[in-house]
Design a protein around this motif. Sequence first.
Motif, PDB file in Angstrom:
ATOM      1  N   ASP A  29       0.850  -1.191   0.000  1.00 56.62           N
ATOM      2  CA  ASP A  29       0.000   0.000   0.000  1.00 56.62           C
ATOM      3  C   ASP A  29       0.884   1.239   0.000  1.00 56.62           C
ATOM      4  N   PRO A  30       0.528   2.226  -0.789  1.00 57.39           N
ATOM      5  CA  PRO A  30       1.308   3.450  -0.731  1.00 57.39           C
ATOM      6  C   PRO A  30       1.127   4.131   0.628  1.00 57.39           C
ATOM      7  N   PRO A  31       2.138   4.793   1.144  1.00 55.03           N
ATOM      8  CA  PRO A  31       1.992   5.428   2.446  1.00 55.03           C
ATOM      9  C   PRO A  31       0.944   6.525   2.417  1.00 55.03           C
ATOM     10  N   GLU A  32       0.268   6.670   3.529  1.00 52.68           N
ATOM     11  CA  GLU A  32      -0.784   7.681   3.613  1.00 52.68           C
ATOM     12  C   GLU A  32      -0.168   9.077   3.566  1.00 52.68           C
ATOM     13  N   ILE A  33      -0.727   9.911   2.745  1.00 48.48           N
ATOM     14  CA  ILE A  33      -0.183  11.265   2.630  1.00 48.48           C
ATOM     15  C   ILE A  33      -0.918  12.176   3.593  1.00 48.48           C
ATOM     16  N   VAL A  34      -0.178  12.702   4.537  1.00 50.19           N
ATOM     17  CA  VAL A  34      -0.787  13.629   5.477  1.00 50.19           C
ATOM     18  C   VAL A  34      -0.186  14.990   5.207  1.00 50.19           C
ATOM     19  N   ASP A  35      -0.869  15.753   4.399  1.00 49.91           N
ATOM     20  CA  ASP A  35      -0.346  17.046   4.009  1.00 49.91           C
ATOM     21  C   ASP A  35      -1.436  18.088   4.151  1.00 49.91           C
ATOM     22  N   ALA A  36      -1.444  18.711   5.296  1.00 54.75           N
ATOM     23  CA  ALA A  36      -2.492  19.697   5.563  1.00 54.75           C
ATOM     24  C   ALA A  36      -2.341  20.909   4.658  1.00 54.75           C
ATOM     25  N   SER A  37      -1.116  21.153   4.166  1.00 53.58           N
ATOM     26  CA  SER A  37      -0.897  22.378   3.401  1.00 53.58           C
ATOM     27  C   SER A  37      -1.707  22.379   2.105  1.00 53.58           C
ATOM     28  N   VAL A  38      -1.920  21.189   1.521  1.00 55.81           N
ATOM     29  CA  VAL A  38      -2.670  21.131   0.264  1.00 55.81           C
ATOM     30  C   VAL A  38      -4.114  21.555   0.493  1.00 55.81           C
ATOM     31  N   ALA A  39      -4.649  21.118   1.636  1.00 57.85           N
ATOM     32  CA  ALA A  39      -6.055  21.374   1.890  1.00 57.85           C
ATOM     33  C   ALA A  39      -6.311  22.709   2.575  1.00 57.85           C
ATOM     34  N   ASP A  40      -5.279  23.304   3.140  1.00 60.93           N
ATOM     35  CA  ASP A  40      -5.508  24.505   3.928  1.00 60.93           C
ATOM     36  C   ASP A  40      -5.768  25.699   3.026  1.00 60.93           C
ATOM     37  N   PRO A  41      -6.719  26.533   3.416  1.00 61.09           N
ATOM     38  CA  PRO A  41      -7.039  27.669   2.546  1.00 61.09           C
ATOM     39  C   PRO A  41      -5.929  28.733   2.507  1.00 61.09           C
ATOM     40  N   GLN A  42      -5.081  28.758   3.476  1.00 61.67           N
ATOM     41  CA  GLN A  42      -4.067  29.815   3.492  1.00 61.67           C
ATOM     42  C   GLN A  42      -2.909  29.478   2.550  1.00 61.67           C
ATOM     43  N   THR A  43      -2.347  30.502   1.967  1.00 61.43           N
ATOM     44  CA  THR A  43      -1.359  30.249   0.926  1.00 61.43           C
ATOM     45  C   THR A  43       0.068  30.549   1.373  1.00 61.43           C
ATOM     46  N   ASP A  44       0.245  31.347   2.395  1.00 61.97           N
ATOM     47  CA  ASP A  44       1.577  31.723   2.833  1.00 61.97           C
ATOM     48  C   ASP A  44       2.337  30.478   3.312  1.00 61.97           C
ATOM     49  N   LEU A  45       3.438  30.179   2.647  1.00 63.88           N
ATOM     50  CA  LEU A  45       4.158  28.936   2.953  1.00 63.88           C
ATOM     51  C   LEU A  45       4.696  28.900   4.377  1.00 63.88           C
ATOM     52  N   GLU A  46       5.235  30.051   4.790  1.00 72.94           N
ATOM     53  CA  GLU A  46       5.794  30.123   6.143  1.00 72.94           C
ATOM     54  C   GLU A  46       4.702  29.868   7.181  1.00 72.94           C
ATOM     55  N   GLN A  47       3.571  30.484   6.902  1.00 77.78           N
ATOM     56  CA  GLN A  47       2.412  30.315   7.790  1.00 77.78           C
ATOM     57  C   GLN A  47       1.946  28.855   7.764  1.00 77.78           C
ATOM     58  N   GLN A  48       1.980  28.275   6.568  1.00 80.18           N
ATOM     59  CA  GLN A  48       1.594  26.869   6.424  1.00 80.18           C
ATOM     60  C   GLN A  48       2.486  25.975   7.261  1.00 80.18           C
ATOM     61  N   GLU A  49       3.774  26.252   7.184  1.00 79.99           N
ATOM     62  CA  GLU A  49       4.742  25.453   7.923  1.00 79.99           C
ATOM     63  C   GLU A  49       4.444  25.540   9.426  1.00 79.99           C
ATOM     64  N   ARG A  50       4.173  26.768   9.873  1.00 82.91           N
ATOM     65  CA  ARG A  50       3.857  26.967  11.302  1.00 82.91           C
ATOM     66  C   ARG A  50       2.618  26.173  11.693  1.00 82.91           C
ATOM     67  N   ARG A  51       1.620  26.238  10.812  1.00 83.30           N
ATOM     68  CA  ARG A  51       0.353  25.545  11.099  1.00 83.30           C
ATOM     69  C   ARG A  51       0.554  24.038  11.155  1.00 83.30           C
ATOM     70  N   ASN A  52       1.410  23.541  10.247  1.00 76.51           N
ATOM     71  CA  ASN A  52       1.669  22.091  10.251  1.00 76.51           C
ATOM     72  C   ASN A  52       2.344  21.666  11.549  1.00 76.51           C
ATOM     73  N   VAL A  53       3.318  22.480  11.954  1.00 80.35           N
ATOM     74  CA  VAL A  53       4.038  22.176  13.206  1.00 80.35           C
ATOM     75  C   VAL A  53       3.064  22.220  14.368  1.00 80.35           C
ATOM     76  N   LEU A  54       2.229  23.234  14.359  1.00 79.36           N
ATOM     77  CA  LEU A  54       1.244  23.397  15.437  1.00 79.36           C
ATOM     78  C   LEU A  54       0.247  22.233  15.459  1.00 79.36           C
ATOM     79  N   ASN A  55      -0.219  21.842  14.269  1.00 83.37           N
ATOM     80  CA  ASN A  55      -1.165  20.726  14.188  1.00 83.37           C
ATOM     81  C   ASN A  55      -0.562  19.439  14.737  1.00 83.37           C
TER      82      ASN A  55
END
Lengths: 117, 190
Positions: free
Chosen positions: B104-130
Amino acid sequence: MKVQQKSKTAIDAEVNKALQSLDQIKKVKASPFFYTRLQQRLDSMHNKASASILNAVWGKVLRPALVPLLIVASIGAGILLGYKPEAVNRTAYLNNLIETYGLKAPDLSNYTLTAAE
Amino acid sequence: MNDNELIRAIKTGNAAAFQALVEQYKDLVVNTCYGFVHDREDAEDLAQDVFVETYESVHAFREKAKLSTWLYRITVNKCLNQIKKNKRRRWRQSLQTLFGSEDDPPEIVDASVADPQTDLEQQERRNVLNQAIAALAENQQIAFTLSKYENLSYQEIAEVMGTTVSAVESLLNRAKKNLQKKLYDYYRDG
């Protein structure tokens, strides 16, 4: 020591930024087709439930009952095949034929043994 | 139609009433699910599960209870179950990878794709926070998510969790402290 302190300040700033990003969370909304999808899912669940009821009735009631039913049916068929009403009523049938076609039965009294003979 | 009227109508098999309930609460449920799984599609799928369970167990609903509280409870339970399932799946996948079998391919957990915000730095922070929120103890995670994603009051969170307001207060304080510590460790090591 000064480098460490600065580093701690930078880390604290990053931590604060990360925590503050929570305040900018936008609420996520359901897609416009949410209810349509849900309805399809509920319908397919109902269909599966109906099919499983039929399967359960077939598997738990009809199929086990089928063998005794077949045995009873076979016995009944055997009895029906063995039962010949014309044999039972043969005499009546012959008499009827004789009457209908004006036949006479031969007198067999001469050939009948009596008790004296 | 108020909540009790809706429930009564659904109990009699009124499909329009169920549709009205879904339309009224779907955003609340989807957003709460998103707060736990951080993925739009997963959140929608979970929300569907929530409404299926709502439909099936509506006869057990006591009209004295608050409908939104009941929905939040179902939602939280579904989300926690899903998170546990995902953890088990990831564990199995890591085992498969370890032993060289990758069917089975590994499950992709990438909140950045689904998140409405576009700022990458902000995305990174949100991922860390999540990730930090996901690593919290279960009760702290529930209280924190309901507070931050749904803006529920302490009283409302207490009703959903079946606990007291002071317990919620304590849970949220501990959640914030633990988050700060986890984030600090992350940024210090990273």
